[in-house]
Design a protein around this motif. Structure first.
Motif, PDB file in Angstrom:
ATOM      1  N   MET A  61      10.966  -1.344   4.832  1.00 21.42           N
ATOM      2  CA  MET A  61      11.722  -0.978   3.556  1.00 21.42           C
ATOM      3  C   MET A  61      13.301  -0.931   3.683  1.00 21.42           C
ATOM      4  SD  MET A  61       8.831   1.807   2.228  1.00 21.42           S
ATOM      5  CE  MET A  61       8.822   2.983   3.436  1.00 21.42           C
ATOM      6  N   ARG A 208       3.570  -9.098   1.569  1.00 14.74           N
ATOM      7  CA  ARG A 208       2.719  -7.941   1.936  1.00 14.74           C
ATOM      8  C   ARG A 208       2.582  -6.936   0.848  1.00 14.74           C
ATOM      9  NH1 ARG A 208       5.272 -10.295   6.310  1.00 14.74           N
ATOM     10  NH2 ARG A 208       4.348 -10.504   8.272  1.00 14.74           N
ATOM     11  N   ASN A 209       3.274  -6.903  -0.236  1.00 10.85           N
ATOM     12  CA  ASN A 209       2.884  -5.885  -1.228  1.00 10.85           C
ATOM     13  C   ASN A 209       1.687  -5.936  -1.788  1.00 10.85           C
ATOM     14  OD1 ASN A 209       3.181  -4.302  -3.419  1.00 10.85           O
ATOM     15  ND2 ASN A 209       5.008  -4.843  -3.934  1.00 10.85           N
ATOM     16  N   LYS A 222       8.724  -3.704  -1.345  1.00 11.70           N
ATOM     17  CA  LYS A 222       8.671  -3.889  -0.013  1.00 11.70           C
ATOM     18  C   LYS A 222       7.703  -2.954   0.668  1.00 11.70           C
ATOM     19  CE  LYS A 222      10.127  -6.342   3.573  1.00 11.70           C
ATOM     20  NZ  LYS A 222       8.837  -5.922   4.130  1.00 11.70           N
ATOM     21  N   THR A 223       7.013  -3.582   1.591  1.00 10.59           N
ATOM     22  CA  THR A 223       6.270  -2.683   2.469  1.00 10.59           C
ATOM     23  C   THR A 223       7.192  -2.120   3.836  1.00 10.59           C
ATOM     24  OG1 THR A 223       5.389  -4.702   3.619  1.00 10.59           O
ATOM     25  CG2 THR A 223       4.149  -3.778   1.593  1.00 10.59           C
ATOM     26  N   TYR A 231       2.348   3.738   7.814  1.00  8.75           N
ATOM     27  CA  TYR A 231       2.541   2.354   6.632  1.00  8.75           C
ATOM     28  C   TYR A 231       3.231   2.945   5.309  1.00  8.75           C
ATOM     29  CZ  TYR A 231      -0.538  -0.135   9.460  1.00  8.75           C
ATOM     30  OH  TYR A 231      -1.327  -0.859  10.575  1.00  8.75           O
ATOM     31  N   LEU A 233       5.285   1.871   1.484  1.00  5.13           N
ATOM     32  CA  LEU A 233       5.739   0.913   0.359  1.00  5.13           C
ATOM     33  C   LEU A 233       6.578   1.492  -0.600  1.00  5.13           C
ATOM     34  CD1 LEU A 233       4.947  -1.534  -1.225  1.00  5.13           C
ATOM     35  CD2 LEU A 233       3.142  -0.424  -2.163  1.00  5.13           C
ATOM     36  N   ALA A 235       7.457   0.542  -4.307  1.00  5.91           N
ATOM     37  CA  ALA A 235       7.118  -0.311  -5.106  1.00  5.91           C
ATOM     38  C   ALA A 235       7.493  -0.144  -6.764  1.00  5.91           C
ATOM     39  CB  ALA A 235       5.488  -0.496  -5.277  1.00  5.91           C
ATOM     40  N   ASN A 249       5.142   6.689   2.464  1.00  2.24           N
ATOM     41  CA  ASN A 249       5.263   6.519   3.783  1.00  2.24           C
ATOM     42  C   ASN A 249       4.404   7.365   4.557  1.00  2.24           C
ATOM     43  OD1 ASN A 249       6.510   4.822   5.688  1.00  2.24           O
ATOM     44  ND2 ASN A 249       8.186   6.446   5.982  1.00  2.24           N
ATOM     45  N   ARG A 257      -2.655   2.590   2.586  1.00  2.46           N
ATOM     46  CA  ARG A 257      -1.368   2.286   1.863  1.00  2.46           C
ATOM     47  C   ARG A 257      -1.720   1.663   0.407  1.00  2.46           C
ATOM     48  NH1 ARG A 257       2.777  -1.335   4.880  1.00  2.46           N
ATOM     49  NH2 ARG A 257       1.178  -2.954   4.780  1.00  2.46           N
ATOM     50  N   SER A 261      -1.192   3.913  -3.093  1.00  3.99           N
ATOM     51  CA  SER A 261       0.092   3.505  -4.161  1.00  3.99           C
ATOM     52  C   SER A 261      -0.486   3.192  -5.617  1.00  3.99           C
ATOM     53  CB  SER A 261       0.535   2.268  -3.380  1.00  3.99           C
ATOM     54  OG  SER A 261       1.078   2.458  -2.082  1.00  3.99           O
TER      55      SER A 261
END
Length: 384
Positions: A61, A208-209, A222-223, A231, A233, A235, A249, A257, A261
């Motif tokens: 990130m 990867r999102n 971003k992941t 893990y 993200l 977003a 996180n 994840r 999310s």
């Protein structure tokens, strides 16, 4: 200190309740994330937070800041999308996620940015850092300086990739601020974050999102993952006129994840909404004036006022105006005179500065004497 309960705004809050079918009590939510924050992009209201100010390893990130510095240079002309960046041995050798650039080649800024954003390429991030600052270490110093410049606290960068380093730290709140600033300042370039695939050197890789593939309005960002970070993200998702920004996180797996999310963002859209309370420059109260050529001055907001509230808490909103009064003349239009505090259950208080809506001159000598005598006899005017 004078505190005035704003009947008009309290009435508006009640109207919002009556105009919409009653909502059930706002559902509370918890998350397995070690750190998390969810906020409304337009109002800045935090809807949920957990350890949001604890410095943490941001893993990949980090690359949101790496890209942010490139976006700045694209905006002011120091970089162009068709500029070519040389690939050093250091960039080529870097492990982890890769764009698969070749040593000694030259790659366009356009492809490098896609390689960082979509493919999370460590090699691309290092190549960009070296092109901008000469070395990755010097670029990391620029990242730390830029974070402070845009109001991010407790951020220290040691590299451009998020590669593990005990001094490489950022908070969930800082990442949310960075994401919101990226969207606000670079709307054209931000669109890259929504691209699902990118092919370079005949190697096609997917973004990867996980939220991009769920049809929920997600369009970035971003992941991240390392063993120490877990893990994560950062977003954002937009539905209609509303946009939410989220950071999680410290989760245990890719699947966790994705599910956590999605659950947080869905909750934010479902349980909260934005309400327009005031027009720009609208007078919301009158403040008493001391020795002025008029007894009161209107208090106004600089901008339109939108508020994010739990749908179930609208009727319990409380609005007050606070100021030291009476306010001595002369007063200049636009001068900050007071503050409005908005409180609702389970929400941090929102405090908005209130400005003078017009100039107020100072009384002449005779008027000041008359006003002072009246004050001694009758007391100050309340302005109500």
């Amino acid at each position: 200190m004078r505190v005035s309960i704003l009947t008009r705004l309290a009435t508006l809050a009640l109207f919002l309740v009556l105009a919409v079918p009653p909502a059930a009590e706002a559902a509370r939510i918890e998350t397995n994330a070690r750190e998390a924050i969810l906020l409304d992009y337009d109002t800045g209201q935090v809807l949920y937070q957990k350890n949001a100010d604890d410095p943490m390893p941001p893993a990949s990130m980090t690359k949101i800041m790496t890209v942010f510095l490139a976006f700045e240079r694209l905006a002011d002309g120091r970089l162009k999308m068709d500029d070519e960046i040389p690939i050093s041995e250091k960039a080529w050798r870097k492990g982890g996620s890769k764009m698969f650039v070749e040593i000694g080649s030259r790659v366009s800024v356009h492809d490098i940015l896609h390689g960082i954003i979509v493919q999370s390429g460590n090699d691309a991030a290092i190549a960009l850092a070296e092109a901008i600052a000469g070395t990755e270490e010097a670029f990391a110093e620029l990242m730390t300086e830029e974070a402070a410049a845009i109001g991010i606290e407790n951020a220290t960068f040691r590299n451009a990739t998020g590669w593990p380093d005990p001094e490489h730290r950022m908070t969930a709140r800082g990442l949310a601020i960075l994401a919101a600033e990226t969207i606000r300042r670079f709307p054209e370039h931000y669109k890259i974050y929504a691209e699902e695939t990118f092919t370079y050197n005949e190697i096609k890789q997917g973004n990867r999102n996980p939220l991009l593939y769920k049809g929920m309005g997600a369009d970035g960002l971003k992941t991240g993952h390392t063993e120490n970070a877990g893990y994560g993200l950062t977003a954002s998702a937009k539905r209609g006129d509303r946009r939410l920004v989220m950071v999680v996180n410290g989760l245990d797996s890719v699947s966790q994840r994705a599910s956590e999310s999605e659950r947080l963002i869905e909750w934010g859209f479902r349980e909260f909404d934005n309400y327009k309370l005031l027009e720009r420059g609208e007078a919301i109260d009158q403040a008493a004036v001391w020795l002025g050529d008029q007894p009161t001055v209107p208090l106004v907001t600089e901008d339109e006022l939108f508020l994010t509230l739990p749908r179930a808490a609208r009727k319990e909103m409380r609005v007050t105006v606070e100021y030291e009064g009476p306010i001595p003349a002369p007063i200049v239009k636009g001068q900050v005179l007071a503050r409005m505090r908005i409180a609702a259950p389970d929400m941090e208080d929102r405090v908005v500065p209130l400005l003078a809506g017009e100039d107020v001159g100072k009384l002449g000598p005779l008027g000041r004497i008359t006003s002072a005598v009246g004050h001694l006899i009758w007391g100050p005017s309340t302005g109500d």
